[in-house]
Design an enzyme around this catalytic site. Structure first.
Site, PDB file in Angstrom:
ATOM      1  N   SER A 101      71.863 -54.626  57.791  1.00  0.00           N
ATOM      2  CA  SER A 101      70.529 -54.499  57.190  1.00  0.00           C
ATOM      3  C   SER A 101      69.636 -55.689  57.513  1.00  0.00           C
ATOM      4  O   SER A 101      68.421 -55.549  57.566  1.00  0.00           O
ATOM      5  CB  SER A 101      70.638 -54.299  55.678  1.00  0.00           C
ATOM      6  OG  SER A 101      71.248 -55.403  55.061  1.00  0.00           O
ATOM      7  N   TYR A 103      69.175 -57.150  60.338  1.00  0.00           N
ATOM      8  CA  TYR A 103      68.435 -56.806  61.553  1.00  0.00           C
ATOM      9  C   TYR A 103      67.529 -55.595  61.330  1.00  0.00           C
ATOM     10  O   TYR A 103      66.381 -55.580  61.784  1.00  0.00           O
ATOM     11  CB  TYR A 103      69.392 -56.565  62.725  1.00  0.00           C
ATOM     12  CG  TYR A 103      69.894 -57.857  63.328  1.00  0.00           C
ATOM     13  CD1 TYR A 103      69.040 -58.697  64.030  1.00  0.00           C
ATOM     14  CD2 TYR A 103      71.214 -58.254  63.188  1.00  0.00           C
ATOM     15  CE1 TYR A 103      69.484 -59.889  64.580  1.00  0.00           C
ATOM     16  CE2 TYR A 103      71.672 -59.445  63.737  1.00  0.00           C
ATOM     17  CZ  TYR A 103      70.800 -60.257  64.426  1.00  0.00           C
ATOM     18  OH  TYR A 103      71.237 -61.441  64.961  1.00  0.00           O
ATOM     19  N   GLU A 126      73.821 -52.079  71.798  1.00  0.00           N
ATOM     20  CA  GLU A 126      72.444 -51.944  72.251  1.00  0.00           C
ATOM     21  C   GLU A 126      71.528 -52.360  71.106  1.00  0.00           C
ATOM     22  O   GLU A 126      71.668 -51.885  69.984  1.00  0.00           O
ATOM     23  CB  GLU A 126      72.139 -50.509  72.658  1.00  0.00           C
ATOM     24  CG  GLU A 126      70.756 -50.359  73.278  1.00  0.00           C
ATOM     25  CD  GLU A 126      69.821 -49.497  72.448  1.00  0.00           C
ATOM     26  OE1 GLU A 126      68.603 -49.674  72.580  1.00  0.00           O
ATOM     27  OE2 GLU A 126      70.310 -48.673  71.670  1.00  0.00           O
TER      28      GLU A 126
END
Length: 177
Positions: A101, A103, A126
């Site tokens: 969370s 990020y 990714e």
């Protein structure tokens, strides 16, 4: 289970929440999963060659390789990285991985496909920067949580049985067909 099967190396049995300066995005064992770390190897997407992104014919020159303690992702772009941890998934386990969370609240999406039964390797990560500003990713800190789903029975055909193309990957791995 992780220690018994050698599922995660290196394995952190607790949750690490602080480093020397006290500020760290946590990693290690959590309530029902494991918070993985990002290694310091990054491939940052660039459009300097004005190429088309084609998963069947991916141009490796679309990336700039960076080895650093942080990665700056340009606005509305992405970068690939890998986990510090090497995984060995048992035949009766499937994993789902979701971004942390910390990020997500910054507009950075962490995408990882499920780790299938008997898959092993470094996980390719990714990071999508959905913001109009540059975004920073920290190496050797938590980036996503792996959730383990254990079945009562082993699967009929595992990733290893199928000869999966990403089996045993080390480092950041680009798309394969």
């Amino acid at each position: 289970m992780a220690a018994e099967h050698g599922m995660i190396e290196p394995f952190e049995p607790g949750q690490v929440r602080a480093n020397g300066d006290g500020r760290l995005i946590s990693y290690g064992t959590s309530s029902y999963g494991y918070d993985i770390r990002c290694a310091n190897e990054f491939k940052i997407f660039t459009n300097i060659n004005t190429t088309i992104v084609d998963p069947k014919n991916f141009d490796p020159q679309s990336f700039v390789d960076v080895a650093a303690s942080v990665c700056i992702i340009p606005p509305n772009s992405f970068a690939l990285a890998r986990t510090v941890e090497y995984f060995r998934i048992p035949r009766n386990v499937l994993t789902i991985c979701l971004g942390k969370s910390t990020y997500a609240r910054c507009g950075i999406i962490v995408n990882v496909t499920p780790l299938e039964p008997e898959w092993e390797g470094h996980v390719t990560l990714e990071f999508s920067n959905t913001t109009p500003l540059p975004a920073k990713i920290y190496a050797n800190e938590g980036v996503a949580q792996v959730i383990f789903i254990e079945s009562d029975d082993p699967c009929e055909i595992s990733y290893r049985d199928r000869g999966g193309k990403y089996q045993g990957q080390r480092g950041v791995t680009l798309p394969k067909t």
